[in-house]
Write a protein that holds these residues in place. Structure first.
Motif, PDB file in Angstrom:
ATOM      1  N   VAL A  44       0.830  -1.204   0.000  1.00 34.83           N
ATOM      2  CA  VAL A  44       0.000   0.000   0.000  1.00 34.83           C
ATOM      3  C   VAL A  44       0.865   1.255   0.000  1.00 34.83           C
ATOM      4  CG1 VAL A  44      -1.620   1.390   1.370  1.00 34.83           C
ATOM      5  CG2 VAL A  44      -2.015  -1.061   1.070  1.00 34.83           C
ATOM      6  N   MET A  45       1.937   1.280   0.783  1.00 36.35           N
ATOM      7  CA  MET A  45       2.760   2.484   0.866  1.00 36.35           C
ATOM      8  C   MET A  45       4.240   2.168   0.700  1.00 36.35           C
ATOM      9  SD  MET A  45       3.207   5.274   3.982  1.00 36.35           S
ATOM     10  CE  MET A  45       1.564   5.975   3.838  1.00 36.35           C
ATOM     11  N   LEU A  46       4.902   2.982  -0.124  1.00 39.31           N
ATOM     12  CA  LEU A  46       6.353   2.943  -0.273  1.00 39.31           C
ATOM     13  C   LEU A  46       6.896   4.327   0.059  1.00 39.31           C
ATOM     14  CD1 LEU A  46       6.756   1.005  -3.668  1.00 39.31           C
ATOM     15  CD2 LEU A  46       6.746   0.070  -1.339  1.00 39.31           C
ATOM     16  N   SER A  47       8.139   4.390   0.529  1.00 36.93           N
ATOM     17  CA  SER A  47       8.693   5.685   0.919  1.00 36.93           C
ATOM     18  C   SER A  47      10.112   5.874   0.415  1.00 36.93           C
ATOM     19  CB  SER A  47       8.680   5.826   2.449  1.00 36.93           C
ATOM     20  OG  SER A  47       9.588   4.905   3.040  1.00 36.93           O
ATOM     21  N   GLY A  48      10.504   7.144   0.327  1.00 40.20           N
ATOM     22  CA  GLY A  48      11.880   7.535   0.062  1.00 40.20           C
ATOM     23  C   GLY A  48      12.547   6.836  -1.100  1.00 40.20           C
ATOM     24  N   LYS A  49      13.776   6.389  -0.872  1.00 40.68           N
ATOM     25  CA  LYS A  49      14.589   5.795  -1.933  1.00 40.68           C
ATOM     26  C   LYS A  49      13.958   4.537  -2.517  1.00 40.68           C
ATOM     27  CE  LYS A  49      17.814   8.895  -1.591  1.00 40.68           C
ATOM     28  NZ  LYS A  49      17.958   9.929  -2.659  1.00 40.68           N
ATOM     29  N   GLY A  50      13.288   3.771  -1.680  1.00 39.66           N
ATOM     30  CA  GLY A  50      12.633   2.567  -2.186  1.00 39.66           C
ATOM     31  C   GLY A  50      11.528   2.901  -3.168  1.00 39.66           C
ATOM     32  N   ALA A  51      10.736   3.921  -2.845  1.00 40.00           N
ATOM     33  CA  ALA A  51       9.674   4.347  -3.741  1.00 40.00           C
ATOM     34  C   ALA A  51      10.246   4.889  -5.045  1.00 40.00           C
ATOM     35  CB  ALA A  51       8.812   5.409  -3.061  1.00 40.00           C
ATOM     36  N   GLU A  52      11.370   5.589  -4.950  1.00 39.45           N
ATOM     37  CA  GLU A  52      12.008   6.136  -6.154  1.00 39.45           C
ATOM     38  C   GLU A  52      12.561   5.019  -7.031  1.00 39.45           C
ATOM     39  OE1 GLU A  52      14.836   8.948  -4.628  1.00 39.45           O
ATOM     40  OE2 GLU A  52      13.271  10.042  -3.530  1.00 39.45           O
ATOM     41  N   ALA A  53      13.105   3.960  -6.411  1.00 38.46           N
ATOM     42  CA  ALA A  53      13.586   2.808  -7.179  1.00 38.46           C
ATOM     43  C   ALA A  53      12.422   2.109  -7.873  1.00 38.46           C
ATOM     44  CB  ALA A  53      14.318   1.844  -6.249  1.00 38.46           C
ATOM     45  N   PHE A  54      11.316   1.968  -7.175  1.00 37.55           N
ATOM     46  CA  PHE A  54      10.113   1.373  -7.760  1.00 37.55           C
ATOM     47  C   PHE A  54       9.637   2.213  -8.939  1.00 37.55           C
ATOM     48  CE2 PHE A  54       5.477   1.024  -8.031  1.00 37.55           C
ATOM     49  CZ  PHE A  54       5.292  -0.344  -8.105  1.00 37.55           C
ATOM     50  N   HIS A  82       9.290   1.147 -13.050  1.00 34.44           N
ATOM     51  CA  HIS A  82       7.988   1.173 -13.718  1.00 34.44           C
ATOM     52  C   HIS A  82       7.829   2.367 -14.652  1.00 34.44           C
ATOM     53  CE1 HIS A  82       7.251  -1.775 -10.554  1.00 34.44           C
ATOM     54  NE2 HIS A  82       6.236  -2.202 -11.284  1.00 34.44           N
ATOM     55  N   GLY A  83       8.933   3.023 -14.964  1.00 32.34           N
ATOM     56  CA  GLY A  83       8.906   4.076 -15.973  1.00 32.34           C
ATOM     57  C   GLY A  83       8.126   5.321 -15.599  1.00 32.34           C
ATOM     58  N   VAL A  84       8.042   5.627 -14.309  1.00 35.32           N
ATOM     59  CA  VAL A  84       7.328   6.826 -13.867  1.00 35.32           C
ATOM     60  C   VAL A  84       8.181   8.058 -14.167  1.00 35.32           C
ATOM     61  CG1 VAL A  84       6.364   8.034 -11.876  1.00 35.32           C
ATOM     62  CG2 VAL A  84       6.100   5.553 -12.091  1.00 35.32           C
ATOM     63  N   ALA A  85       7.563   9.091 -14.710  1.00 30.44           N
ATOM     64  CA  ALA A  85       8.295  10.287 -15.155  1.00 30.44           C
ATOM     65  C   ALA A  85       8.950  11.024 -13.991  1.00 30.44           C
ATOM     66  CB  ALA A  85       7.350  11.230 -15.890  1.00 30.44           C
ATOM     67  N   THR A  86      10.188  11.453 -14.219  1.00 30.02           N
ATOM     68  CA  THR A  86      10.916  12.240 -13.224  1.00 30.02           C
ATOM     69  C   THR A  86      11.339  13.573 -13.836  1.00 30.02           C
ATOM     70  OG1 THR A  86      13.032  11.232 -13.853  1.00 30.02           O
ATOM     71  CG2 THR A  86      11.788  10.177 -12.058  1.00 30.02           C
ATOM     72  N   MET A  87      11.721  14.502 -12.965  1.00 29.85           N
ATOM     73  CA  MET A  87      12.211  15.808 -13.398  1.00 29.85           C
ATOM     74  C   MET A  87      13.400  16.195 -12.529  1.00 29.85           C
ATOM     75  SD  MET A  87      10.263  16.689 -15.939  1.00 29.85           S
ATOM     76  CE  MET A  87      10.508  18.445 -16.166  1.00 29.85           C
ATOM     77  N   PRO A  88      14.287  17.077 -13.043  1.00 26.77           N
ATOM     78  CA  PRO A  88      15.406  17.554 -12.222  1.00 26.77           C
ATOM     79  C   PRO A  88      14.894  18.269 -10.974  1.00 26.77           C
ATOM     80  CG  PRO A  88      15.687  18.197 -14.513  1.00 26.77           C
ATOM     81  CD  PRO A  88      14.301  17.660 -14.393  1.00 26.77           C
ATOM     82  N   ALA A  89      15.713  18.281  -9.940  1.00 30.53           N
ATOM     83  CA  ALA A  89      15.285  18.852  -8.660  1.00 30.53           C
ATOM     84  C   ALA A  89      14.829  20.301  -8.785  1.00 30.53           C
ATOM     85  CB  ALA A  89      16.420  18.747  -7.646  1.00 30.53           C
TER      86      ALA A  89
END
Length: 335
Positions: A149-159, A163-170
């Motif tokens: 149900v919930m993922l956090s921090g670096k683990g969520a970012e790895a997930f 899964h090809g979720v779009a990212t952007m520069p900070a």
């Protein structure tokens, strides 16, 4: 004895049918579909807003509302509609979610989001993520493509990367107004409540033509937050909840209090167990938050399609629409 047995059998059958009825989408006497959205609640007054800024916020709310209306009017699901609305608000730097999120104490951004499907109460949430363009998209991926149900921090970012979720520069998330707010928190040693005129959350709740409910919420949190603080938005039952048997809720406010009260589920439980009027249920739970010292608001859509707002602050960026022709946006408490 035979009479008693017949009565017991009838009662068992009636109870079974009631249980089945309560788990299925309610065939509402109201609108075929309905939608409510918010962009945060807080100390909002006309004196804080120039006419131009007022028009800009109303236009942004209307654009997000219209996007959700198109999805629902076209026969789309409540789940797709709430995600569509929240994604649009996450991309709008006027709101504190996604682009335009507040800065943490260390000068970064930590984003939270949650989404919930009222059909079976499946849910997905992410907390403390960075670089994710639309955290609500990642939350839905967690719901649909992970066993969690919930993922956090670096683990969520790895997930997200898997899964090809779009990212952007900070720096894509940065805005000058949010940076100035952080500097004020640090230099004047004031709290986020003194620099944020509204709590930073966006959200949407909807009922579709099939009678299904959904809720979605996304936030950047509070200015100057430290130690990976997480508020109510990604917590199922506190800031986000949806159940076809009762209602869908998205909250915005002082997260610590909304967590303690379990605001979203408390509202839905009053509807489910007491069949309480939706406005009464929402106002009652928000009064409990106020009594503890917390501020904020909620948007709610009931199992019968009624869309209501409740907030104990000076205003809340909000809007609602339905298939019966309702279509409005508002900011201040006296609207």
């Amino acid at each position: 004895m035979r009479t008693v047995l017949v009565l017991l059998a009838a009662l068992a059958c009636s109870t079974s049918l009631m249980a089945q009825d309560r788990s299925a989408p309610r065939q509402a006497p109201g609108p075929e579909w309905s939608l409510a959205i918010h962009g945060g609640a807080g100390t909002l007054s006309r004196s804080d807003m120039t006419p131009e800024r007022d028009r800009e916020y109303r236009a942004a709310l209307q654009a997000a509302l219209d996007a959700g209306v198109r999805a629902l009017a076209g026969g789309g699901s409540a789940l797709d509609a709430v995600q569509t609305v929240v994604m649009q608000l996450e991309d709008d730097a006027r709101f504190n979610a996604g682009r335009g999120a507040v800065f943490t104490w260390d000068g970064g951004h930590e984003l939270d989001a949650a989404i919930m499907d009222g059909r079976d109460r499946s849910a997905g949430a992410v907390a403390g993520v960075g670089g994710i363009r639309n955290p609500i998209t990642l939350a839905r991926k967690v719901m649909e493509e992970s066993p969690h149900v919930m993922l956090s921090g670096k683990g969520a970012e790895a997930f997200a990367a898997e899964h090809g979720v779009a990212t952007m520069p900070a720096d894509w998330f940065d805005t000058e107004a949010r940076r100035e707010a952080l500097e004020k928190v640090k230099s004047e040693q004031v709290s986020a409540l003194d620099v944020d005129i509204k709590f930073g959350t966006v959200g949407a709740v909807a009922r579709d033509r099939a009678g299904n409910l959904a809720a979605a919420t996304s936030t950047g949190g509070m200015t100057g937050k430290r130690w990976n603080r997480i508020g109510d938005s990604p917590i199922i039952g506190a800031g986000t909840y949806a159940d076809n048997r009762s209602c869908a809720v998205s909250a915005t406010g002082w997260g610590e209090y909304f967590i303690r009260v379990g605001v979203a589920k408390a509202i839905c439980d009053r509807r489910l167990l007491l069949r309480e009027d939706m406005q009464v249920a929402s106002d009652t739970v928000l009064a409990e938050v106020k009594a503890l010292g917390g501020d904020g608001g909620v948007i709610v859509v009931s199992d019968e399609g009624e869309a209501v707002f409740s907030f104990n602050t000076g205003g809340m960026y909000r809007g609602r629409a339905d298939s019966a022709g309702l279509n409005e946006v508002a900011i201040y408490a006296d609207e």
